[in-house]
Scaffold this active site. Structure first.
Site, PDB file in Angstrom:
ATOM      1  N   LEU A  45       0.806  -1.022  -0.129  1.00  0.00           N
ATOM      2  CA  LEU A  45       0.007   0.036   0.274  1.00  0.00           C
ATOM      3  C   LEU A  45       0.945   1.229   0.001  1.00  0.00           C
ATOM      4  O   LEU A  45       1.840   1.431   0.646  1.00  0.00           O
ATOM      5  CB  LEU A  45      -1.035   0.009   1.148  1.00  0.00           C
ATOM      6  CG  LEU A  45      -2.003  -0.916   1.374  1.00  0.00           C
ATOM      7  CD1 LEU A  45      -2.587  -0.865   2.758  1.00  0.00           C
ATOM      8  CD2 LEU A  45      -2.784  -0.769   0.129  1.00  0.00           C
ATOM      9  N   ASP A  46       0.488   2.421  -0.421  1.00  0.00           N
ATOM     10  CA  ASP A  46       1.217   3.394  -0.694  1.00  0.00           C
ATOM     11  C   ASP A  46       1.261   3.928   0.716  1.00  0.00           C
ATOM     12  O   ASP A  46       0.519   3.722   1.569  1.00  0.00           O
ATOM     13  CB  ASP A  46       0.286   4.598  -1.376  1.00  0.00           C
ATOM     14  CG  ASP A  46       0.405   4.302  -2.920  1.00  0.00           C
ATOM     15  OD1 ASP A  46       1.076   3.479  -3.187  1.00  0.00           O
ATOM     16  OD2 ASP A  46      -0.296   5.009  -3.617  1.00  0.00           O
ATOM     17  N   ARG A  47       2.475   4.833   1.159  1.00  0.00           N
ATOM     18  CA  ARG A  47       2.873   5.162   2.140  1.00  0.00           C
ATOM     19  C   ARG A  47       1.607   5.850   3.115  1.00  0.00           C
ATOM     20  O   ARG A  47       1.310   5.766   4.091  1.00  0.00           O
ATOM     21  CB  ARG A  47       4.038   5.894   2.393  1.00  0.00           C
ATOM     22  CG  ARG A  47       4.376   6.236   3.903  1.00  0.00           C
ATOM     23  CD  ARG A  47       5.774   7.193   4.000  1.00  0.00           C
ATOM     24  NE  ARG A  47       5.498   8.685   3.393  1.00  0.00           N
ATOM     25  CZ  ARG A  47       5.220   9.588   3.788  1.00  0.00           C
ATOM     26  NH1 ARG A  47       5.254   9.442   5.426  1.00  0.00           N
ATOM     27  NH2 ARG A  47       5.141  10.869   3.436  1.00  0.00           N
TER      28      ARG A  47
END
Length: 248
Positions: A72-74
């Site tokens: 998942l993106d940060r």
């Protein structure tokens, strides 16, 4: 998918307690965690441990430590899956390649509900490097770097200047949901990289308003498993302030 670090990572007692507090499901083969926004899945440049490194908290002598199955993106919150054994990692990796792992997201978009309120966005993407940053751009399907990308969406609630949408990606390209929504004029609130508003209806947006709410996937032991992660308070608070109450 990057390979996990080969050498164990030394974690503090607080880090171990933190990552254990994120667990929302665990059995002999799987581990699911509710990743908070601000924590990198892998390869972060900030001088703190990534989720991938924090998984050493679950390592056992003589056994493989859990391995992330996806990322998942940060700044995206939500459910993320790890395999505790090599057979489970192989099984889930094949399921991912076969598109048998289904993800459902929620996002707050502006300046209102998409038109139409539900549908499919099918637009090829290509990766572009600008300095040390990577972006995804729309491109023609026959572009040499094109990656096919498809997203289904539906509007759950709408207000004067924002909407809550549910997203079901059928492909797993980097930044896919963010770029697809921006392409129809409904960027995700807080997404400065792709034109998202940082203030909506007078309310400051604390981060990228994207949450991975659920995963449905074949379990290595048989059957299908669904795991959900509750929408975090920063997103529910903003939704409430914008009048985005969902209707049953």
């Amino acid at each position: 998918m990057k390979k996990p670090a080969a050498q164990p990572v030394s974690l503090t007692a607080d880090e171990i307690a933190f990552v254990r507090s994120l667990v929302i499901f665990e059995d002999a083969e799987l581990l699911a965690l509710a990743k908070p926004a601000g924590l990198s899945s892998q390869g972060g440049r900030i001088a703190v441990h990534t989720l991938d490194e924090l998984l050493w908290a679950f390592a056992r002598p003589g056994k493989a430590r859990p391995r992330l199955i996806h990322r998942l993106d940060r700044d995206t919150s939500g459910v993320i899956l790890a395999a505790k054994t090599k057979p489970a990692a192989g099984f889930l990796g094949k399921a991912m390649m076969a598109r048998r792992i289904h993800k459902t997201y929620r996002a707050i978009v502006t300046p209102g509900a998409p038109e139409p309120r539900g549908g499919t966005i099918e637009a090829a993407l290509r990766r572009e490097e600008i300095g040390r940053e990577a972006y995804m751009r729309l491109c023609a399907p026959d572009h040499p770097d094109a990656e096919a990308a498809k997203t289904r969406y539906r509007t759950l609630a709408a207000g004067p200047g924002a909407a809550m949408v549910e997203l079901s990606p059928e492909t797993g390209r980097m930044h896919q949901l963010r770029v697809h929504l921006a392409s129809i004029g409904r960027p995700i609130a807080g997404d400065a990289r792709y034109g998202g508003a940082l203030v909506v209806g007078g309310q400051p947006v604390p981060r990228l308003m994207l949450h991975a709410g659920a995963l449905s996937f074949p379990h290595p032991a048989g059957g299908t498993k669904r795991i959900e992660a509750a929408v975090p308070a920063d997103m529910t608070d903003l939704a409430a302030a914008l009048g985005l109450a969902e209707r049953g």
